[in-house]
Design an enzyme around this catalytic site. Structure first.
Site, PDB file in Angstrom:
ATOM      1  N   CYS A  31       0.834  -1.197   0.000  1.00 56.91           N
ATOM      2  CA  CYS A  31       0.000   0.000   0.000  1.00 56.91           C
ATOM      3  C   CYS A  31       0.874   1.256   0.000  1.00 56.91           C
ATOM      4  CB  CYS A  31      -0.914   0.000   1.225  1.00 56.91           C
ATOM      5  SG  CYS A  31      -2.028   1.419   1.279  1.00 56.91           S
ATOM      6  N   CYS A  35       0.048   5.544   6.604  1.00 58.92           N
ATOM      7  CA  CYS A  35      -0.562   5.375   7.933  1.00 58.92           C
ATOM      8  C   CYS A  35       0.497   4.904   8.927  1.00 58.92           C
ATOM      9  CB  CYS A  35      -1.703   4.373   7.857  1.00 58.92           C
ATOM     10  SG  CYS A  35      -2.934   4.747   6.587  1.00 58.92           S
ATOM     11  N   CYS A  38       0.465   1.168  10.254  1.00 57.07           N
ATOM     12  CA  CYS A  38       0.164   0.050   9.369  1.00 57.07           C
ATOM     13  C   CYS A  38       1.402  -0.702   8.884  1.00 57.07           C
ATOM     14  CB  CYS A  38      -0.645   0.530   8.169  1.00 57.07           C
ATOM     15  SG  CYS A  38      -1.239  -0.846   7.159  1.00 57.07           S
ATOM     16  N   CYS A  75     -15.664 -10.643   5.746  1.00 49.30           N
ATOM     17  CA  CYS A  75     -15.095  -9.362   5.326  1.00 49.30           C
ATOM     18  C   CYS A  75     -13.819  -9.600   4.518  1.00 49.30           C
ATOM     19  CB  CYS A  75     -14.771  -8.500   6.545  1.00 49.30           C
ATOM     20  SG  CYS A  75     -16.146  -8.318   7.701  1.00 49.30           S
ATOM     21  N   CYS A 108     -18.816  -8.025   3.585  1.00 44.46           N
ATOM     22  CA  CYS A 108     -18.221  -6.706   3.812  1.00 44.46           C
ATOM     23  C   CYS A 108     -16.904  -6.619   3.056  1.00 44.46           C
ATOM     24  CB  CYS A 108     -17.988  -6.493   5.318  1.00 44.46           C
ATOM     25  SG  CYS A 108     -17.275  -4.882   5.738  1.00 44.46           S
ATOM     26  N   CYS A 168     -19.617   0.645   7.776  1.00 46.79           N
ATOM     27  CA  CYS A 168     -18.843   0.143   8.916  1.00 46.79           C
ATOM     28  C   CYS A 168     -17.681   1.110   9.097  1.00 46.79           C
ATOM     29  CB  CYS A 168     -18.342  -1.269   8.637  1.00 46.79           C
ATOM     30  SG  CYS A 168     -17.175  -1.908   9.872  1.00 46.79           S
ATOM     31  N   ARG A 243     -18.125  -3.216  17.528  1.00 46.15           N
ATOM     32  CA  ARG A 243     -17.292  -4.399  17.324  1.00 46.15           C
ATOM     33  C   ARG A 243     -15.987  -4.318  18.113  1.00 46.15           C
ATOM     34  NH1 ARG A 243     -17.592  -4.481  12.071  1.00 46.15           N
ATOM     35  NH2 ARG A 243     -19.535  -5.677  12.296  1.00 46.15           N
TER      36      ARG A 243
END
Length: 325
Positions: A31, A35, A38, A75, A108, A168, A243
């Site tokens: 990616c 972030c 991450c 998901c 999801c 979500c 969650r």
């Protein structure tokens, strides 16, 4: 607070039912975002090695195993900044969504930023929900991520909502934020045009090689931090599934019970959350048996509270507007 959250929880949900979700990384690593937490960013040197997108059949087999283990929501996550022009990969994902939906599971995805047309196609394929977290407050966000704005995230959430897909959206504790930032995140979520269908609350799992993983001044998140965040989310978004997400492996059964009592009614099961360790299926089944929980059936929404049934409370929607640069 505990009395208040318990009352609200029981008004809208069966407290003995907990949704079981399985999260599969269908495209790991590579990616381009920065972030700070991450492990999948190309800007950080971590243990994660980029992998190609999984084959449709592999994903469907994983979904069948998840269903057999008790999951009712499956998901799929891809480490992308955005779908962009990934037409071939997107077509495969649409096939995955159709296949998982055909099993009777809720479906999801979390695929980065989406435009309105992509959201519409996912809806037509049978997508139940789309995950796109805000992570933290608007004020603290630029200290964590610089390659995507807060408004970018809100726009994707709007595209998803406008397509008729459930939203979500949650955040992470342990990013160096203050208490005011935790309140700020919940305020943004609770003042969206519609409350998210589900709000994942994550505890940072620090990864060596990431800026936050190498930061010694970041305080650890304890069970009381999580319980307070969950309890507040439950009160301000009563019809939302809250969650208990990443970081659960670091909490004891008793600490997790505290979080369920605070208002959590959904978990991720399976041994991995993208690249983060998570309790095994068998461990969660033993936990459910110990605590007297059962799995929430797929596609079962919140109860109608007595005040709603009597007409004392009316659920309304508001017009979206840009708020954050």
């Amino acid at each position: 607070v505990h009395c208040c959250t318990s009352t609200v929880h029981r008004m809208y949900w069966n407290p003995a039912e907990v949704q079981q979700c399985t999260l599969l990384s269908i495209k790991t690593g590579g990616c381009t975002e920065d972030c700070s937490y991450c492990s999948q960013s190309t800007r950080h040197k971590t243990f994660v090695k980029p992998t190609p997108t999984m084959k449709v059949q592999e994903v469907l087999e994983a979904a069948r195993r998840a269903k057999d283990a008790g999951s009712t929501r499956f998901c799929m996550g891809a480490a992308w900044r955005e779908l962009g022009n990934k037409k071939n990969a997107f077509n495969h994902i649409l096939d995955m969504v159709k296949g998982v939906n055909g099993m009777g599971l809720e479906v999801c995805c979390t695929l980065g930023m989406l435009n309105a047309d992509q959201a519409k196609q996912l809806k037509e394929a049978g997508l139940t929900a789309y995950n796109h977290n805000l992570d933290t407050s608007p004020e603290h966000y630029p200290k964590v991520i610089t390659t995507r704005t807060y408004e970018d995230r809100l726009q994707t959430i709007a595209n998803v909502r406008d397509a008729g897909i459930s939203v979500c959206c949650g955040g992470i504790l342990g990013l160096g934020e203050e208490d005011n930032d935790r309140v700020g995140l919940l305020h943004v979520l609770a003042t969206l045009p519609e409350h998210p269908e589900s709000v994942p609350i994550n505890a940072l799992v620090s990864v060596e090689g990431t800026p936050l993983g190498d930061e010694d001044d970041i305080d650890n998140v304890d069970a009381f931090d999580m319980a307070r965040m969950i309890a507040t989310a439950r009160v301000v978004m009563p019809r939302t599934m809250v969650r208990l997400s990443a970081g659960r492996l670091s909490f004891s059964d008793a600490e997790q019970f505290l979080m369920f009592q605070a208002g959590a009614n959904s978990i991720f099961n399976g041994d991995k959350l993208l690249t983060t360790d998570n309790p095994e299926f068998d461990e969660d089944q033993a936990l459910f048996q110990k605590l007297g929980f059962s799995g929430k059936p797929a596609h079962k929404g919140p109860l109608v509270a007595p005040a709603e049934a009597d007409g004392e409370v009316i659920i309304t929607k508001v017009q979206a507007k840009q708020q954050y640069a």
